[in-house]
Design an enzyme around this catalytic site. Structure first.
Site, mmCIF file in Angstrom:
data_model
loop_
_atom_site.group_PDB
_atom_site.id
_atom_site.type_symbol
_atom_site.label_atom_id
_atom_site.label_comp_id
_atom_site.label_asym_id
_atom_site.label_seq_id
_atom_site.Cartn_x
_atom_site.Cartn_y
_atom_site.Cartn_z
ATOM 1 N N HIS A 218 38.217 34.942 41.944
ATOM 2 C CA HIS A 218 38.890 33.664 42.216
ATOM 3 C C HIS A 218 38.613 33.102 43.598
ATOM 4 O O HIS A 218 38.996 31.991 43.913
ATOM 5 C CB HIS A 218 40.403 33.800 42.034
ATOM 6 C CG HIS A 218 41.069 34.564 43.150
ATOM 7 N ND1 HIS A 218 40.993 35.922 43.252
ATOM 8 C CD2 HIS A 218 41.782 34.144 44.214
ATOM 9 C CE1 HIS A 218 41.651 36.322 44.323
ATOM 10 N NE2 HIS A 218 42.137 35.272 44.935
HETATM 11 C C1 UD1 Z 1 45.697 31.453 46.536
HETATM 12 C C2 UD1 Z 1 45.581 32.161 47.879
HETATM 13 C C3 UD1 Z 1 44.749 33.436 47.702
HETATM 14 C C4 UD1 Z 1 45.316 34.292 46.608
HETATM 15 C C5 UD1 Z 1 45.386 33.485 45.318
HETATM 16 C C6 UD1 Z 1 45.926 34.269 44.159
HETATM 17 C C7 UD1 Z 1 45.535 30.676 49.856
HETATM 18 C C8 UD1 Z 1 44.674 30.127 50.928
HETATM 19 N N1 UD1 Z 1 44.902 31.353 48.878
HETATM 20 O O1 UD1 Z 1 44.403 31.004 46.159
HETATM 21 O O2 UD1 Z 1 44.774 34.162 48.915
HETATM 22 O O3 UD1 Z 1 44.490 35.436 46.428
HETATM 23 O O4 UD1 Z 1 46.233 32.352 45.582
HETATM 24 O O5 UD1 Z 1 45.941 33.514 42.986
HETATM 25 O O6 UD1 Z 1 46.730 30.495 49.891
HETATM 26 N N2 UD1 Z 1 46.176 26.017 40.198
HETATM 27 C C9 UD1 Z 1 46.690 25.847 38.951
HETATM 28 N N3 UD1 Z 1 47.952 26.328 38.721
HETATM 29 C C10 UD1 Z 1 48.686 26.938 39.667
HETATM 30 C C11 UD1 Z 1 48.151 27.098 40.945
HETATM 31 C C12 UD1 Z 1 46.880 26.630 41.193
HETATM 32 O O7 UD1 Z 1 46.060 25.311 38.060
HETATM 33 O O8 UD1 Z 1 49.836 27.340 39.379
HETATM 34 C C13 UD1 Z 1 44.824 25.524 40.478
HETATM 35 C C14 UD1 Z 1 44.853 24.450 41.551
HETATM 36 O O9 UD1 Z 1 44.862 23.197 40.983
HETATM 37 C C15 UD1 Z 1 43.579 24.691 42.305
HETATM 38 C C16 UD1 Z 1 43.263 26.146 42.077
HETATM 39 O O10 UD1 Z 1 44.079 26.597 41.028
HETATM 40 O O11 UD1 Z 1 42.522 23.952 41.765
HETATM 41 C C17 UD1 Z 1 43.457 26.960 43.330
HETATM 42 O O12 UD1 Z 1 44.829 27.030 43.726
HETATM 43 P P1 UD1 Z 1 45.245 27.209 45.265
HETATM 44 O O13 UD1 Z 1 46.715 27.256 45.371
HETATM 45 O O14 UD1 Z 1 44.534 26.214 46.110
HETATM 46 O O15 UD1 Z 1 44.671 28.596 45.756
HETATM 47 P P2 UD1 Z 1 44.175 29.918 45.003
HETATM 48 O O16 UD1 Z 1 42.723 29.829 44.801
HETATM 49 O O17 UD1 Z 1 45.038 30.231 43.824
#
Ligand code: UD1
Length: 377
Positions: A218
């Site tokens: 991820h």
């Molecule tokens: C975050 C953490 C990372 C952790 C990971 C676990 C930071 C900088 N990173 O990364 O350290 O290992 O969580 O999952 O805080 N999204 C959804 N649904 C959700 C949440 C996110 O669809 O409930 C999508 C968002 O639209 C985005 C992507 O997932 O496109 C990434 O989400 P984001 O919260 O930016 O960070 P993670 O990559 O999950």
């Protein structure tokens, strides 16, 4: 004493669950739980609250998705208001996500003391958003709860006051030990079939412990680069899936990228690859218990593999968790993303057998130690 603890994203929930429980044994501490709302999908958030018995957050900031600056900025503004209204004596932050830096910064600027759980981990890779979050949070924290002696060394080398370091162990392992029996009782076939994304697969019933690999990816560094992700998918379908069945719980970011790089159908058409929704904590723990091998870029899974003894190939160039590596006793190997190197280490790992390794204080009692330290403040 009033304490606010903060969660934002999935890995925080498994760390706060045992702490929230341990704090209830100290009636002199008033504990409020704040969820920043960074993760909001039911499978990324609510399912963990239900499964791990975490209290309903007293406040949800509902920050949601966005760029790093949007997430940190919105959280900073919203959490400052919470601090001004609630006036806690301490704010407890965990791990290294955007909530960790945003809330510690908001609190510190108001003169509120900050304690960081899982302090002192260092990958020394500033291209990782988590490394920036870790280092900045530690720079302004007043109390450091650390997982191992290497983290203490990092903090001391950066000038932390030795009195403020508390080596308490790994709080995530409290959750693992708490859920071990429940996970053991599950069947991997049920776990995978209930979360399968491609329901046309019909050989799920052939899943057998020690004959499947689990894959999780991820990190932006692994999944946002089209060439790297394409190579990885080729390696998984053309090599790993020829030897083992492959279970891959797909993170929302990864799914988006697999689809946009045109890799989704190649993966889902491979008969030995099972793509699933993000799994619940107990489900993934169960799969880890029976996996022949873990291929991951996650931090927490490296530690869980260490305790369970699952051979782990970490698909990154560095790790902030060196205690899990072979030179310190674990079975974790840093293999990077160069497929030739990955392939060589993968071949070696096929011959490894399960070998659990438990670093000092990773005993399931970390939350009790943290709660006792907080109560004594
Ligand atoms: C975050 C953490 C990372 C952790 C990971 C676990 C930071 C900088 N990173 O990364 O350290 O290992 O969580 O999952 O805080 N999204 C959804 N649904 C959700 C949440 C996110 O669809 O409930 C999508 C968002 O639209 C985005 C992507 O997932 O496109 C990434 O989400 P984001 O919260 O930016 O960070 P993670 O990559 O999950």
């Amino acid at each position: 004493m009033k304490i606010i603890s903060v969660v934002g994203a999935r890995p925080n929930f498994v760390k706060i669950a045992p702490l929230a429980r341990a704090l209830t044994k100290h009636p002199e501490i008033q504990h409020l739980l704040v969820h920043t709302g960074q993760h909001y999908d039911p499978q990324m958030s609510q399912s963990f609250f239900d499964e791990l018995g975490i209290q309903k957050p007293n406040i949800n900031l509902e920050i949601g998705s966005g760029t790093a600056a949007e997430q940190v900025g919105h959280t900073l503004i919203a959490f400052e208001k919470v601090c001004l209204e609630e006036r806690p004596d301490w704010v407890i932050v965990v791990g290294d996500v955007n909530a960790t830096i945003a809330c510690s910064l908001a609190a510190k600027k108001l003169g509120i003391k900050v304690a960081h759980i899982e302090a002192g981990l260092r990958s020394r890779d500033y291209t990782m958003p988590e490394e920036i979050n870790r280092v900045l949070t530690d720079r302004i924290s007043d109390l450091f709860f650390t997982t191992d002696a290497l983290a203490n060394e990092n903090l001391l080398a950066e000038g932390a006051d030795p009195e403020s370091l508390k080596l308490v162990g790994n709080i995530m392992i409290d959750t693992l030990e708490d859920k071990r029996a429940e996970a053991s009782a599950l069947n991997p076939v049920d776990v995978v079939s209930s979360a399968l994304l491609d329901s046309t697969k019909h050989n799920v019933s052939e899943l057998v412990d020690e004959q499947y690999a689990v894959v999780t990816l991820h990190r932006p560094a692994t999944v946002d680069d089209s060439a790297k992700l394409t190579e990885m998918v080729r390696f998984i379908t053309e090599t790993v899936a020829q030897d083992l069945q492959v279970i891959w719980p797909v993170h929302p970011r990864t799914r988006k990228q697999l689809e946009s790089f045109g890799l989704w159908s190649k993966l889902s058409e491979c008969p030995a690859v099972f793509l699933t929704e993000p799994l619940s904590y107990v489900s993934l723990l169960r799969l880890n218990m029976g996996a022949k091998m873990m291929l991951t870029d996650s931090g927490g899974l490296q530690e869980e593999c260490c305790i369970l003894g699952t051979p782990c190939l970490t698909l990154r160039d560095n790790t902030e968790r060196p205690i899990t590596l072979r030179e310190h006793g674990g079975l974790n190997v840093l293999v990077g993303t160069d497929i030739e190197v990955v392939q060589a280490e993968y071949t070696k790992a096929l011959n490894f057998t399960r070998a659990p390794f438990r670093p000092p204080f990773w005993d399931g009692m970390t939350a009790e130690r943290i709660a006792a330290e907080l109560a004594a403040l």
